[in-house]
Design an enzyme around this catalytic site. Structure first.
Site, PDB file in Angstrom:
ATOM      1  N   GLY A  70      -4.010  -3.215  -8.931  1.00  0.00           N
ATOM      2  CA  GLY A  70      -4.456  -2.760 -10.241  1.00  0.00           C
ATOM      3  C   GLY A  70      -5.558  -1.730 -10.159  1.00  0.00           C
ATOM      4  O   GLY A  70      -5.611  -0.792 -10.976  1.00  0.00           O
ATOM      5  N   THR A  71      -6.463  -1.860  -9.198  1.00  0.00           N
ATOM      6  CA  THR A  71      -7.560  -0.895  -9.069  1.00  0.00           C
ATOM      7  C   THR A  71      -7.031   0.494  -8.766  1.00  0.00           C
ATOM      8  O   THR A  71      -7.469   1.488  -9.365  1.00  0.00           O
ATOM      9  CB  THR A  71      -8.540  -1.347  -7.973  1.00  0.00           C
ATOM     10  N   GLN A 177      -4.509  -8.323 -16.852  1.00  0.00           N
ATOM     11  CA  GLN A 177      -4.634  -9.718 -17.259  1.00  0.00           C
ATOM     12  C   GLN A 177      -3.577 -10.134 -18.279  1.00  0.00           C
ATOM     13  O   GLN A 177      -3.337 -11.331 -18.476  1.00  0.00           O
ATOM     14  CB  GLN A 177      -6.030  -9.971 -17.844  1.00  0.00           C
ATOM     15  N   SER A 197      -0.832  -5.538 -11.955  1.00  0.00           N
ATOM     16  CA  SER A 197      -1.198  -6.058 -10.646  1.00  0.00           C
ATOM     17  C   SER A 197      -0.327  -7.258 -10.310  1.00  0.00           C
ATOM     18  O   SER A 197      -0.187  -8.182 -11.119  1.00  0.00           O
ATOM     19  CB  SER A 197      -2.676  -6.465 -10.622  1.00  0.00           C
ATOM     20  N   HIS A 199      -0.742  -9.732  -8.006  1.00  0.00           N
ATOM     21  CA  HIS A 199      -1.339 -11.032  -7.701  1.00  0.00           C
ATOM     22  C   HIS A 199      -1.947 -11.727  -8.922  1.00  0.00           C
ATOM     23  O   HIS A 199      -2.432 -12.849  -8.815  1.00  0.00           O
ATOM     24  CB  HIS A 199      -2.370 -10.910  -6.576  1.00  0.00           C
ATOM     25  N   THR A 235       4.371   5.387   3.020  1.00  0.00           N
ATOM     26  CA  THR A 235       5.481   4.443   3.098  1.00  0.00           C
ATOM     27  C   THR A 235       5.184   3.222   2.241  1.00  0.00           C
ATOM     28  O   THR A 235       4.129   2.602   2.363  1.00  0.00           O
ATOM     29  CB  THR A 235       5.719   4.016   4.558  1.00  0.00           C
ATOM     30  N   CYS A 335     -15.160  -9.711  -9.548  1.00  0.00           N
ATOM     31  CA  CYS A 335     -15.505  -8.513  -8.787  1.00  0.00           C
ATOM     32  C   CYS A 335     -17.011  -8.362  -8.619  1.00  0.00           C
ATOM     33  O   CYS A 335     -17.463  -7.518  -7.860  1.00  0.00           O
ATOM     34  CB  CYS A 335     -14.921  -7.279  -9.468  1.00  0.00           C
TER      35      CYS A 335
END
Length: 396
Positions: A70-71, A177, A197, A199, A235, A335
């Site tokens: 996501g970042t 989120q 994201s 995860h 890749t 974070c």
């Protein structure tokens, strides 16, 4: 007994995603850019996952650009727009953005970009009228987070995107989120760029995506072989992407049942902690909690300690104490978990510096049960009773 209540930080990779990753590692390990059969096996995995992720947000497969998370998706959205301009222009963000937006924007500000940070109310929501008033002739980008990871606030993205689009500015939202927990429909939402994201929805860490509405132009952050429609060279991480795709597909299948269950657990958590002295929900009074829950992430509960001194008693103290009891929660944004500094999100919502050090977040997920909530509430009450001095002692 161990209870994990930090699903906004990360989610356990589901077995189906792990199986897809294992297959990619053992059988589909080729380079997706290669023309031979080994490469084509890997390419099929990537393109299947692209379709699966696109279905999660009702978007065309070709609009999905895979990233490392996501970042990176947030950075690609911001920098991909601003790098098209030879001279600094104007952009708008909210005052409660994730650091993946706030930090690159702060750097751009040092380079001369004009930045307006929209205020939020005590609940953490942006007023669409403030966006309308902030738009300038040279506003080229608006980025407003969809679901705030620290306090759970959902923004009025439909209204905000409509205003930005009418002005001609590119509109981006960080939906990390939200995805997999609430429906996202890119055929209906006025959103040009949207970050995802893996995860956060039970896929592996190390994979993410940026939705790019067809017709929207971006410049890449990484140049090289031209993978991902020339927007993200390198890749592709085939195993991680494979797991992401499976997790996204299962989220689509399960959302209609899982989201109401999460909402029930979230509300039950608020109920169980409603009578705890010295612990209040963030952004809302107890009387208005039911109404405010409609604009909160379905899995998210957040609180603060109004009587905390900010040093010996604060959010991180509670995290450590709960961890000793086998319960995983978070102090504000994960974070920033290594710093004892006021939460900029709570500060933006009007909390004092001391109160902004005393926020905690409990987020539920697929493995959470009502019994977990009961046990957590009991332990948290005991921890607070032990850490909070009696009024009579506090005067000595």
């Amino acid at each position: 007994m161990q209870i994990y209540l930090d699903y906004s930080a990360t989610t356990p990779t589901r077995p189906e995603a792990i199986a897809a990753m294992q297959a990619a590692l053992s059988e589909q390990w080729g380079n997706p850019s290669s023309l031979h059969v080994w490469g084509q096996r890997a390419a099929i995995v990537v393109e299947r996952a692209r379709v699966q992720v696109a279905r999660l947000i009702n978007a065309p497969a070709e609009s999905i650009v895979f990233t490392a998370g996501g970042t990176e998706a947030d950075n690609l959205a911001i920098m991909g727009v601003v790098r098209q301009y030879a001279t600094p222009q104007h952009m708008i963000i909210s005052s409660v953005e994730h650091s993946a937006i706030a930090e690159p924007v702060r750097w751009l500000e040092q380079l001369g970009w004009q930045v307006t940070r929209l205020p939020v109310d005590a609940q953490g929501r942006v007023n669409s009228l403030d966006l309308r008033a902030a738009l300038q002739e040279n506003t080229v980008l608006v980025s407003i987070i969809y679901g705030q990871s620290e306090v759970g606030t959902l923004q009025p993205i439909q209204a905000l995107g409509t205003i930005a689009r009418a002005h001609g500015a590119v509109f981006h939202t960080d939906a990390v989120q939200v995805a997999g927990r609430l429906p996202l429909d890119m055929q209906q939402l006025p959103v040009d760029l949207l970050s995802l994201s893996s995860h956060k929805l039970y896929g592996p860490q190390g994979a993410g995506a940026l939705y790019v509405r067809p017709g929207v132009t971006l410049l890449p952050l990484v140049s090289g072989g031209g993978q991902e429609a020339k927007l993200r060279s390198g890749t592709q991480a085939v195993p991680a992407i494979a797991g992401f795709g499976v997790a996204a597909e299962l989220a689509v299948q399960e959302m209609a049942i899982e989201t109401p269950r999460l909402m029930h657990l979230r509300d039950y958590l608020f109920e169980q902690l409603a009578d705890v002295p010295g612990l209040l929900p963030t952004g809302v009074s107890g009387a208005a909690l039911k109404t405010a829950s409609a604009s909160r992430l379905p899995h998210h509960a957040s609180f603060y300690l109004p009587s905390a001194d900010g040093e010996t008693l604060n959010g991180k103290t509670l995290v450590r104490q709960m961890n000793l009891a086998g319960i995983g929660i978070s102090a504000g944004s994960a974070c920033h978990s290594g710093k004892l500094s006021p939460s900029p999100i709570l500060q933006a919502m009007g909390y004092s510096d001391r109160a902004a050090k005393a926020g905690i977040r409990l987020t539920v997920g697929r493995e959470t049960t009502a019994a977990d909530i009961d046990w957590t509430a009991m332990v948290l009450k005991q921890v607070l009773a032990r850490l909070t001095p009696e009024p009579s002692l506090a005067r000595i």
